[in-house]
Scaffold this motif. Sequence first.
Motif, PDB file in Angstrom:
ATOM      1  N   GLN A 159       0.826  -1.202   0.000  1.00 58.22           N
ATOM      2  CA  GLN A 159       0.000   0.000   0.000  1.00 58.22           C
ATOM      3  C   GLN A 159       0.860   1.252   0.000  1.00 58.22           C
ATOM      4  OE1 GLN A 159      -3.333   0.110  -0.346  1.00 58.22           O
ATOM      5  NE2 GLN A 159      -3.046   2.318  -0.553  1.00 58.22           N
ATOM      6  N   LYS A 160       2.014   1.176   0.728  1.00 58.19           N
ATOM      7  CA  LYS A 160       2.933   2.315   0.725  1.00 58.19           C
ATOM      8  C   LYS A 160       3.510   2.538  -0.673  1.00 58.19           C
ATOM      9  CE  LYS A 160       4.612   2.498   5.481  1.00 58.19           C
ATOM     10  NZ  LYS A 160       5.822   2.450   6.336  1.00 58.19           N
ATOM     11  N   LEU A 161       3.838   1.450  -1.359  1.00 62.41           N
ATOM     12  CA  LEU A 161       4.374   1.579  -2.719  1.00 62.41           C
ATOM     13  C   LEU A 161       3.333   2.202  -3.654  1.00 62.41           C
ATOM     14  CD1 LEU A 161       6.335  -1.763  -3.196  1.00 62.41           C
ATOM     15  CD2 LEU A 161       7.292   0.521  -2.943  1.00 62.41           C
ATOM     16  N   LYS A 162       2.079   1.794  -3.454  1.00 59.82           N
ATOM     17  CA  LYS A 162       1.018   2.351  -4.300  1.00 59.82           C
ATOM     18  C   LYS A 162       0.846   3.847  -4.024  1.00 59.82           C
ATOM     19  CE  LYS A 162      -3.736   1.584  -5.735  1.00 59.82           C
ATOM     20  NZ  LYS A 162      -4.976   0.777  -5.550  1.00 59.82           N
ATOM     21  N   SER A 163       0.883   4.206  -2.747  1.00 59.06           N
ATOM     22  CA  SER A 163       0.785   5.631  -2.385  1.00 59.06           C
ATOM     23  C   SER A 163       1.990   6.395  -2.906  1.00 59.06           C
ATOM     24  CB  SER A 163       0.697   5.760  -0.863  1.00 59.06           C
ATOM     25  OG  SER A 163      -0.458   5.110  -0.369  1.00 59.06           O
ATOM     26  N   TYR A 164       3.166   5.712  -2.896  1.00 55.40           N
ATOM     27  CA  TYR A 164       4.387   6.361  -3.407  1.00 55.40           C
ATOM     28  C   TYR A 164       4.232   6.672  -4.895  1.00 55.40           C
ATOM     29  CZ  TYR A 164       9.292   6.798  -4.850  1.00 55.40           C
ATOM     30  OH  TYR A 164      10.460   7.233  -5.395  1.00 55.40           O
ATOM     31  N   SER A 165       3.679   5.716  -5.645  1.00 56.19           N
ATOM     32  CA  SER A 165       3.511   5.930  -7.084  1.00 56.19           C
ATOM     33  C   SER A 165       2.481   7.025  -7.374  1.00 56.19           C
ATOM     34  CB  SER A 165       3.104   4.616  -7.757  1.00 56.19           C
ATOM     35  OG  SER A 165       1.813   4.231  -7.325  1.00 56.19           O
ATOM     36  N   GLU A 166       1.521   7.198  -6.438  1.00 55.07           N
ATOM     37  CA  GLU A 166       0.491   8.228  -6.628  1.00 55.07           C
ATOM     38  C   GLU A 166       0.940   9.589  -6.122  1.00 55.07           C
ATOM     39  OE1 GLU A 166      -2.740   6.536  -4.533  1.00 55.07           O
ATOM     40  OE2 GLU A 166      -3.299   5.129  -6.154  1.00 55.07           O
ATOM     41  N   GLY A 167       2.083   9.603  -5.377  1.00 55.16           N
ATOM     42  CA  GLY A 167       2.617  10.865  -4.887  1.00 55.16           C
ATOM     43  C   GLY A 167       1.910  11.393  -3.670  1.00 55.16           C
ATOM     44  N   THR A 168       1.330  10.518  -2.847  1.00 57.01           N
ATOM     45  CA  THR A 168       0.566  10.973  -1.675  1.00 57.01           C
ATOM     46  C   THR A 168       1.320  10.809  -0.369  1.00 57.01           C
ATOM     47  OG1 THR A 168      -0.464   8.804  -1.488  1.00 57.01           O
ATOM     48  CG2 THR A 168      -1.607  10.453  -2.823  1.00 57.01           C
ATOM     49  N   LEU A 169       2.605  10.386  -0.438  1.00 60.07           N
ATOM     50  CA  LEU A 169       3.392  10.187   0.784  1.00 60.07           C
ATOM     51  C   LEU A 169       4.080  11.477   1.186  1.00 60.07           C
ATOM     52  CD1 LEU A 169       5.087   6.726   0.099  1.00 60.07           C
ATOM     53  CD2 LEU A 169       3.099   7.183   1.528  1.00 60.07           C
ATOM     54  N   SER A 170       4.377  11.572   2.482  1.00 58.54           N
ATOM     55  CA  SER A 170       5.149  12.718   2.971  1.00 58.54           C
ATOM     56  C   SER A 170       6.610  12.555   2.583  1.00 58.54           C
ATOM     57  CB  SER A 170       5.010  12.818   4.492  1.00 58.54           C
ATOM     58  OG  SER A 170       5.616  11.679   5.108  1.00 58.54           O
ATOM     59  N   GLY A 171       7.400  13.598   2.786  1.00 61.61           N
ATOM     60  CA  GLY A 171       8.812  13.547   2.409  1.00 61.61           C
ATOM     61  C   GLY A 171       9.578  12.444   3.110  1.00 61.61           C
ATOM     62  N   GLN A 172       9.384  12.291   4.425  1.00 61.35           N
ATOM     63  CA  GLN A 172      10.103  11.254   5.179  1.00 61.35           C
ATOM     64  C   GLN A 172       9.677   9.867   4.736  1.00 61.35           C
ATOM     65  OE1 GLN A 172       9.670  11.636   9.419  1.00 61.35           O
ATOM     66  NE2 GLN A 172      10.898   9.825   9.862  1.00 61.35           N
ATOM     67  N   GLU A 173       8.354   9.701   4.503  1.00 63.50           N
ATOM     68  CA  GLU A 173       7.865   8.386   4.063  1.00 63.50           C
ATOM     69  C   GLU A 173       8.424   8.032   2.693  1.00 63.50           C
ATOM     70  OE1 GLU A 173       3.532   8.021   6.267  1.00 63.50           O
ATOM     71  OE2 GLU A 173       3.698   9.208   4.421  1.00 63.50           O
ATOM     72  N   LYS A 174       8.519   9.041   1.823  1.00 63.39           N
ATOM     73  CA  LYS A 174       9.096   8.787   0.484  1.00 63.39           C
ATOM     74  C   LYS A 174      10.537   8.316   0.592  1.00 63.39           C
ATOM     75  CE  LYS A 174       8.665  12.229  -2.153  1.00 63.39           C
ATOM     76  NZ  LYS A 174       8.432  13.500  -2.855  1.00 63.39           N
ATOM     77  N   GLU A 175      11.338   8.953   1.445  1.00 65.68           N
ATOM     78  CA  GLU A 175      12.749   8.564   1.602  1.00 65.68           C
ATOM     79  C   GLU A 175      12.873   7.127   2.116  1.00 65.68           C
ATOM     80  OE1 GLU A 175      14.651  11.385   4.100  1.00 65.68           O
ATOM     81  OE2 GLU A 175      14.531  13.029   2.645  1.00 65.68           O
ATOM     82  N   GLU A 176      12.016   6.763   3.054  1.00 65.98           N
ATOM     83  CA  GLU A 176      12.051   5.400   3.571  1.00 65.98           C
ATOM     84  C   GLU A 176      11.751   4.379   2.474  1.00 65.98           C
ATOM     85  OE1 GLU A 176       9.348   5.223   6.794  1.00 65.98           O
ATOM     86  OE2 GLU A 176      10.606   6.403   8.176  1.00 65.98           O
ATOM     87  N   VAL A 177      10.734   4.690   1.680  1.00 71.50           N
ATOM     88  CA  VAL A 177      10.370   3.776   0.603  1.00 71.50           C
ATOM     89  C   VAL A 177      11.494   3.665  -0.419  1.00 71.50           C
ATOM     90  CG1 VAL A 177       8.789   3.425  -1.340  1.00 71.50           C
ATOM     91  CG2 VAL A 177       7.893   4.110   0.902  1.00 71.50           C
TER      92      VAL A 177
END
Length: 396
Positions: A7-25
């Motif tokens: 689900q995090k990867l899907k949110s990452y592809s949609e651009g809905t993650l915060s900056g810190q969450e994006k870096e973790e992914v």
Amino acid sequence: MSEEFKQKLKSYSEGTLSGQEKEEVEREMLKMEAYQEYLEQLTELDDQENSELGRQPLPTEGGLKPGREKKIIRRGKWKARFMNAWTVISAFLILAVVSSIITAVFYSTGERSETYSDVAAAALSVSRPNETVHLSTGQNTFFSMDMNGQVVRTIGDEQVTAGEMSVNMLLGWARLGQIDRLDRNAGNGSIFYYPLNKTINNQGADREEWNRLEQLPEGTVAEATLSLNRLFTVDELLKQFEHRNLQLLWFAVDSGPYVHEAVVTTPLGFPYHPQWRKVDMTVISSETEKRGWFTRTFSSVSQGPSVEEFGDGKLRGDYFMKTLYLLEEHPSITSRVAPFIRLKEAIPYLEKNGIKLYGVVVTGPVKELLKLKEEKWISNLRVGEVRLWNWRDRER
């Protein structure tokens, strides 16, 4: 891969993650190619949907620019592949270096390299009439060592190359051993008849061989295998040749009941000239030369025990037994070079009955070999290889 991370990867592809969450992914994507492949499937699916709807992908607020996800994925994949390849190469290089060090230490400790080459050479000399080999050794990586050398026969005064011998060692075990002969028929004349076997009639073959010898030109030398009419001690047989213009080469030894039954095609014996090992030699001079700051070279001159030309039968017999004990200690090498010799039967028999000879291989001028025809103690002759005259007289 957990459903939460998907689900995090899907949110990452949609651009809905915060900056810190994006870096973790992104860090996880660089580490785990399985995650990257899943994300790639998601982005390809989005591209397919956009294509079907006829629209261009637009970055959402806080999202990635079009194509950014694929670049990260490709970069992570290649980085992971490079790290995997580098890990494999590094491990291989380390293994090669470590194995080379272990190999060098193993073969140099206790002079194993020389011992193994001595065993291989001895196995050939006791099982192949009139054949010797001097082996050179070369250590490899991964615990192996190669031994190679030319097999030679003596015809007259000439050393004739009969083939190549090679043995491959894995630590103390002989993996491969072979003899490649230049002439497949070389040595086929080394067949003996045991003197106490009355069931074999070899008179016809013997007469044919003498006729063949008589037809050879006088200016030639030949190898001859002689069978005896009784068992001789080493000293007794040596005395028979003391005043003859011939060269003794190899003695066939009565090594047990298995040679009493028929024609002996796999004899066991020893060469006239003992093949001394390093441990048998005496250093008569040595010299150390300094070269450079830390380099020294050592050279020495050694000689083996002195042996009477037509005597010292006990010394010769004792050294033959010593050689058999050495072969018995290294069965893997012995079985590769001479698989047909039967040491477990021969050694106890020889210890009980002593060294007795039923045959001998000699070489010399054809006219000198013909003189043996009248000798009653010779029951059979077989002619081996023939060469043009290359002889230095030995008659006294």
